[in-house]
Each structure stands twice: as C-alpha cells, then as structure tokens.
Scaffold this motif. Structure first.
Motif, PDB file in Angstrom:
ATOM      1  N   UNK A 233      22.964  42.706  48.069  1.00 33.59           N
ATOM      2  CA  UNK A 233      23.800  43.299  49.348  1.00 33.59           C
ATOM      3  C   UNK A 233      24.605  42.415  49.890  1.00 33.59           C
ATOM      4  N   UNK A 234      23.992  41.068  50.300  1.00 27.65           N
ATOM      5  CA  UNK A 234      24.563  40.044  51.127  1.00 27.65           C
ATOM      6  C   UNK A 234      26.117  39.489  50.268  1.00 27.65           C
ATOM      7  N   UNK A 235      25.523  39.347  48.876  1.00 23.53           N
ATOM      8  CA  UNK A 235      26.543  38.803  48.091  1.00 23.53           C
ATOM      9  C   UNK A 235      27.888  39.771  47.863  1.00 23.53           C
ATOM     10  N   UNK A 236      27.459  40.955  47.686  1.00 23.31           N
ATOM     11  CA  UNK A 236      28.624  42.097  47.713  1.00 23.31           C
ATOM     12  C   UNK A 236      29.259  42.060  48.924  1.00 23.31           C
ATOM     13  N   UNK A 237      28.692  41.813  50.114  1.00 25.98           N
ATOM     14  CA  UNK A 237      29.603  41.602  51.306  1.00 25.98           C
ATOM     15  C   UNK A 237      30.453  40.550  51.539  1.00 25.98           C
ATOM     16  N   UNK A 238      29.929  39.398  50.925  1.00 23.49           N
ATOM     17  CA  UNK A 238      30.905  38.229  50.810  1.00 23.49           C
ATOM     18  C   UNK A 238      32.106  38.526  50.023  1.00 23.49           C
ATOM     19  N   UNK A 239      31.644  39.238  48.688  1.00 21.15           N
ATOM     20  CA  UNK A 239      32.904  39.243  47.855  1.00 21.15           C
ATOM     21  C   UNK A 239      33.799  40.183  48.497  1.00 21.15           C
ATOM     22  N   UNK A 240      33.483  41.251  49.177  1.00 24.64           N
ATOM     23  CA  UNK A 240      34.220  42.357  49.947  1.00 24.64           C
ATOM     24  C   UNK A 240      35.030  41.745  50.890  1.00 24.64           C
ATOM     25  N   UNK A 241      34.444  40.637  51.444  1.00 22.66           N
ATOM     26  CA  UNK A 241      35.191  39.884  52.563  1.00 22.66           C
ATOM     27  C   UNK A 241      36.461  39.158  51.780  1.00 22.66           C
ATOM     28  N   UNK A 242      36.128  38.444  50.911  1.00 29.15           N
ATOM     29  CA  UNK A 242      36.930  37.476  50.177  1.00 29.15           C
ATOM     30  C   UNK A 242      38.121  38.285  49.421  1.00 29.15           C
ATOM     31  N   UNK A 243      37.709  39.584  49.056  1.00 20.41           N
ATOM     32  CA  UNK A 243      38.826  40.272  48.373  1.00 20.41           C
ATOM     33  C   UNK A 243      39.768  41.035  49.432  1.00 20.41           C
ATOM     34  N   UNK A 244      39.349  41.330  50.547  1.00 18.97           N
ATOM     35  CA  UNK A 244      40.040  41.973  51.621  1.00 18.97           C
ATOM     36  C   UNK A 244      41.001  40.817  52.217  1.00 18.97           C
ATOM     37  N   UNK A 245      40.349  39.580  52.178  1.00 23.25           N
ATOM     38  CA  UNK A 245      41.448  38.668  52.529  1.00 23.25           C
ATOM     39  C   UNK A 245      42.628  38.325  51.742  1.00 23.25           C
ATOM     40  N   UNK A 246      42.166  38.158  50.523  1.00 23.67           N
ATOM     41  CA  UNK A 246      43.241  38.227  49.500  1.00 23.67           C
ATOM     42  C   UNK A 246      44.199  39.264  49.339  1.00 23.67           C
ATOM     43  N   UNK A 247      43.731  40.341  49.486  1.00 20.88           N
ATOM     44  CA  UNK A 247      44.758  41.498  49.339  1.00 20.88           C
ATOM     45  C   UNK A 247      45.749  41.611  50.681  1.00 20.88           C
ATOM     46  N   UNK A 248      45.069  41.366  51.604  1.00 17.96           N
ATOM     47  CA  UNK A 248      45.993  41.057  52.901  1.00 17.96           C
ATOM     48  C   UNK A 248      46.998  39.977  52.699  1.00 17.96           C
ATOM     49  N   UNK A 249      46.608  38.844  52.332  1.00 11.96           N
ATOM     50  CA  UNK A 249      47.719  37.847  52.066  1.00 11.96           C
ATOM     51  C   UNK A 249      48.775  38.241  50.999  1.00 11.96           C
ATOM     52  N   UNK A 250      48.202  39.030  50.177  1.00 15.74           N
ATOM     53  CA  UNK A 250      49.338  39.413  49.029  1.00 15.74           C
ATOM     54  C   UNK A 250      50.253  40.467  49.721  1.00 15.74           C
ATOM     55  N   UNK A 251      49.770  41.126  50.519  1.00 18.76           N
ATOM     56  CA  UNK A 251      50.695  42.197  51.486  1.00 18.76           C
ATOM     57  C   UNK A 251      51.764  41.552  52.363  1.00 18.76           C
ATOM     58  N   UNK A 252      51.042  40.207  52.759  1.00 23.06           N
ATOM     59  CA  UNK A 252      52.171  39.665  53.709  1.00 23.06           C
ATOM     60  C   UNK A 252      53.162  38.839  53.039  1.00 23.06           C
ATOM     61  N   UNK A 253      52.861  38.546  51.742  1.00 22.38           N
ATOM     62  CA  UNK A 253      53.582  37.569  50.763  1.00 22.38           C
ATOM     63  C   UNK A 253      54.539  38.477  50.000  1.00 22.38           C
ATOM     64  N   UNK A 254      54.389  39.757  50.074  1.00 21.69           N
ATOM     65  CA  UNK A 254      55.159  40.647  49.275  1.00 21.69           C
ATOM     66  C   UNK A 254      55.043  40.584  47.848  1.00 21.69           C
ATOM     67  N   UNK A 255      53.704  40.343  47.402  1.00 22.27           N
ATOM     68  CA  UNK A 255      53.228  39.970  46.039  1.00 22.27           C
ATOM     69  C   UNK A 255      52.657  41.342  45.382  1.00 22.27           C
ATOM     70  N   UNK A 256      53.100  41.863  44.344  1.00 20.92           N
ATOM     71  CA  UNK A 256      52.404  42.791  43.474  1.00 20.92           C
ATOM     72  C   UNK A 256      51.799  42.245  42.025  1.00 20.92           C
ATOM     73  N   UNK A 257      50.516  42.353  42.322  1.00 21.49           N
ATOM     74  CA  UNK A 257      49.791  42.027  41.323  1.00 21.49           C
ATOM     75  C   UNK A 257      50.176  42.515  39.896  1.00 21.49           C
ATOM     76  N   UNK A 265      39.388  41.083  38.909  1.00 15.04           N
ATOM     77  CA  UNK A 265      39.137  40.699  40.115  1.00 15.04           C
ATOM     78  C   UNK A 265      37.836  39.474  39.741  1.00 15.04           C
ATOM     79  N   UNK A 266      38.008  38.594  40.750  1.00 21.99           N
ATOM     80  CA  UNK A 266      36.813  37.543  40.578  1.00 21.99           C
ATOM     81  C   UNK A 266      36.008  37.475  41.900  1.00 21.99           C
ATOM     82  N   UNK A 267      34.869  36.914  41.755  1.00 24.78           N
ATOM     83  CA  UNK A 267      33.936  37.033  42.803  1.00 24.78           C
ATOM     84  C   UNK A 267      34.357  36.151  44.077  1.00 24.78           C
ATOM     85  N   UNK A 268      35.469  35.207  44.015  1.00 23.86           N
ATOM     86  CA  UNK A 268      35.737  34.287  44.991  1.00 23.86           C
ATOM     87  C   UNK A 268      37.100  34.715  45.734  1.00 23.86           C
ATOM     88  N   UNK A 269      37.557  35.775  45.367  1.00 21.43           N
ATOM     89  CA  UNK A 269      38.714  36.496  45.996  1.00 21.43           C
ATOM     90  C   UNK A 269      40.071  35.543  45.746  1.00 21.43           C
TER      91      UNK A 269
END
Length: 478
Positions: A233-257, A265-269
């Motif tokens: 559960x704790x690992x999932x939470x870490x991955x969820x946070x890392x993924x959220x940070x990454x996608x927030x950065x995509x949206x500000x950069x105007x990046x379309x994956x 998707x990887x575990x370190x975002x």
C-alpha cells in the motif's frame, strides 16, 4: 589512472547490479543484434559524466553502446524484461521488451540507481513479428523530446546514446527503406505498471512480493514496512504521487505523451516510451498525438484521467498482497499531487513565485490557460514572453504575438501575472532570453530537422536545435 567505468560498482555488500536479485522471475537473457556498422551520431556527455562514463573514448563508447560489450562489473548479458499491459484499454499478456533490453545498472553523482536500457538492439523472445530495430528518425525524435522535456523541468528518461547501424528498414508509417539505429536511454527505473500486472495475471504472489521488495529497497525506501500488505500500500502511494507530479508537469509543458498504455508507466514517475509524442503549438484539450488513437483516448486534456486509470490497474494487480479497502486510500494522493504539480510547474515555467493562496493560484491557472485556448496563442511563445511576469512587460510588448496581449481578454491574465514575484529574475539577462522567440518542438519543426539528415546526411540543423535546447535548460534552471 582512474577507471572511466567506475559506474559499474554497486552496493559494497553485493557488488552486483541490484536487478539481478529478481531477474530470473522478470527477465530473459538475450543477445544484442550484430549490426553491419556502428556510427556514433550523438552521445550525452553531461549525463555520461554523471554516471562515471565521461572519460570513455568514442571507440569504447561504440564497443559498449553499439556492440554491447558488457561494462566491467555489470550485467554479463543483457536482460529483456517481461511485462503485460493495457494497450488502449485492452489487456495484452503477450508483451515484454521486444526491441530493447536492460544493458546495465549504474550509479549517478546523486547516489541514485539508474538503468541503461536500449531501443532497437535486436529481437528478443518478446519481439512477436517485429524486427527488433529502431529507425534513425525515431532515435532522433527521442533525443529531441527527452532533451526538451528535461530542459522544461519535466521528470523524464534521458536519451544517452544514438548509433547508426547501417541497416535498411521497412516501415509502413514513413518512407522506406529508412535508416536504422540503436538508442540507449538512461532512466531511474524501467519497472513498469505492467510488470506488476504480469504477476497478478500469473497469480504469482511470491514474485509480486519480491518485486515490491525490490522497488521499495531501490526506489521508494520510505515505503518500507515489515508487513507486506502495508508495504504494498505504501509503495502504491509513492507511485501515485510520482505519477501525479509527472502528469502535472506534462500539462504545464504542453506535452502530449501519445501512448499512455500501462506498460508505458514506470514506478518512478519518469516520462518514457512516448513514441508519437507532440508538444502543443496552441492550447487544445482535444489534441491527440498518435494518428492511430482515433477515439482520442490519450488526448492532451484527458492525460490526468488516464494516469489515474493506470494507477487503478496497478492497484488491482496489488490485490495479490493487500485488500482493496487498504489499497484504495493509497490512490487518493494522486489528485493532490497532480494539482499541486500542475500549479507549481506552471509558476516555475513562468519564473514566478506562487502566492500560496490555493484559490488565487488556481485562479491564475484558469485565467492563463483559458485565455491561451481561446486566443490561439503560441504555447511556447507565451511562456517565454511572460517569464518573470512583471519583469518581462517590456519583453512581451516586443513579442511576435504582442498584439494578443493588448486585447481586453488578456486583462485578467496580466493582472494575475503582475501580482506575482519573479523568482531569480537575473535569468532574464542570459542570452536565451535576449532572442525574440524560444526553442520549441512542434511537429513541423521536427520534420524540418529530419529532412536534411535523410536527404544529405546533414546534421547541422539537429545540432543547432539540441544546442538551443541546452541553452534553454541552463537559462530556465529548473
């Protein structure tokens, strides 16, 4: 003389690449393709220095990253990773590294474990009907995208090496025959959501527990717990946070994956395997990068939702180790991480300090992005013009799109920008900000860089673009 390959040294208690601890369950030993030739086209010297390979000669570079002779003290044979994944919503159990492998694990100057993985290095047991090769154009595109993402402060894999391999490839989506290459990328981890999904599909609890132990020990030590269910559960939470940070950065950069499958998707975002990526020319929530994404599943505005969906599939896989009611709360931080990252990265790309008031900071985002969508302003130009907010009023007035800033609709955006404090405004004195326009990577520019390479092996435009991207990276300092 100092060993230029000192990056091959690992934890003193093992002196072996950590992935070897779990490799029998998660990878297959493979051989690299033998290429007709190896011509070094690009090496990432800055990152080579960071992992102890900066002193490697070009001939040594070709030996290791074109012919894949093992790095001393590292993997003796490349490993093609096994995984499953949802591809455009459909589960596919017939996946794995089909044209790449894990070549080595190294340490950087920050003490992190990093993977050297390949693309275009030959066939593996997971190639299906593919030839295991990469087009030179595909390699060039990945260098550009990864370098630009890094310059914009987005968490991303790094293009490390590009070697042309002298083969003629047939491809249905570009003029053929076309030139071939092998790319090496540097990433904190190549463990994918689909790696967990494979364990769940096989109902292999022991392998899942071993995978969780590895990911926590090497990448998310804060998730460690003697109880395996709580650790999952704790690992999932870490991955969820890392993924959220990454996608927030995509949206500000105007990046379309382009291809947000769960095996991408990887575990370190980190951003990787983005294939038909795009950077927005103008704000358009419905913009889709991949020509084959006909329903717009991975369109720009849907990326946060798709990231959340991918995390739900990861949580479903972890049901092997924990109960649903315990895993569900670990997904919740994704939304906050995404929102905070989007706001923080928008401010960072504008060179401004947030006000610290959530409502007012969200107000800037709504006004700014709403205006960009309605006005059709250039994404890259707008961020460039207003970097530093009040410190750039004169610069913005001289912009190629200055007329857009005189409209009444821009008034609320201007007011919000003026209310914020520039962060390190001295950056505006750097040469990058003295030009009238920023570096950008819209698709027409990318094609224009490739044309002279294809026509006459002229790399000058590509070299100039990568130098401009590096100038932006230094100037932005993110």
């Amino acid at each position: 003389m100092e060993d230029p390959l000192n990056a091959g040294k690992f934890k003193k208690e093992t002196n072996l690449p950590p992935f070897l601890r779990i490799a029998p369950e998660f990878a297959d030993p493979v051989l690299a393709a033998r290429f007709p030739e190896t011509v070094l086209r690009w090496r990432n010297q800055r990152w080579a220095q960071s992992i102890g390979l900066g002193n490697l000669s070009d001939s040594g570079w070709l030996s290791h990253f074109g012919r894949f002779e093992a790095l001393p003290g590292n993997l003796s044979q490349p490993l093609a990773m096994r995984y499953h994944g949802h591809q455009f919503g459909t589960y596919n159990p017939d996946l794995g590294d089909g044209r790449g492998f894990l070549f080595a694990q190294v340490g950087d100057t920050a003490g992190r474990l990093l993977d050297l993985g390949t693309k275009g290095s030959g066939q593996t047991p997971w190639s299906r009907r593919g030839d295991g090769r990469l087009t030179l154009k595909g390699g060039v595109r990945e260098i550009l995208a990864a370098s630009y993402l890094e310059a914009l402060g987005v968490n991303t894999s790094k293009a490390f090496s590009l070697i042309e391999t002298g083969e003629a490839l047939e491809r249905g989506d570009e003029p053929s025959p076309t030139r071939s290459c092998v790319l090496v990328r540097l990433s904190h981890s190549h463990v994918r959501f689909g790696t967990f999904q494979r364990c769940a599909y096989l109902d292999d609890r022991a392998a899942m527990a071993k995978l969780v132990d590895y990911c926590v020990a090497e990448f998310h030590p804060g998730a460690d717990d003697p109880d395996m269910a709580r650790k999952a559960c704790a690992l999932l939470e870490c991955i969820a946070v890392a993924t959220g940070k990454m996608i927030g950065q995509w949206m500000a950069a105007g990046f379309v994956h382009g291809v947000m499958n769960t095996d991408n998707f990887n575990i370190t975002g980190e951003t990787f395997d983005f294939c038909p990526w795009r950077f927005l020319a103008q704000s358009d929530p419905n913009f889709t990068a991949a020509y084959f994404d006909q329903n717009g599943l991975y369109r720009f505005g849907r990326q946060p939702l798709q990231g959340s969906w991918a995390l739900q599939q990861l949580a479903s896989a972890l049901l092997l180790l924990a109960e649903a009611e315990d895993l569900a709360p670990s997904l919740a931080p994704f939304e906050t991480a995404y929102r905070d990252s989007f706001a923080a990265h928008t401010h960072a790309l504008l060179g401004l300090a947030p006000l610290g008031d959530v409502a007012q900071d969200i107000g800037l985002l709504q006004a700014f992005y709403g205006w960009m969508t309605d006005s059709g302003a250039s994404w890259a130009q707008t961020f460039f013009d207003w970097f530093g907010g009040p410190a750039s009023e004169r610069r913005a007035a001289a912009s190629p799109q200055a007329a857009l800033y005189t409209s009444a609709s821009f008034g609320p955006v201007r007011a919000a920008l003026m209310a914020r404090t520039p962060v390190r405004p001295g950056r505006l004195a750097l040469p990058y900000f003295q030009a009238p326009s920023p570096v950008s990577l819209v698709i027409g520019e990318v094609e224009a860089l490739w044309d002279p390479i294809a026509a006459s092996d002229d790399w000058s435009a590509f070299k100039a673009k990568t130098e401009h991207i590096e100038e932006a990276r230094i100037a932005l300092g993110l």
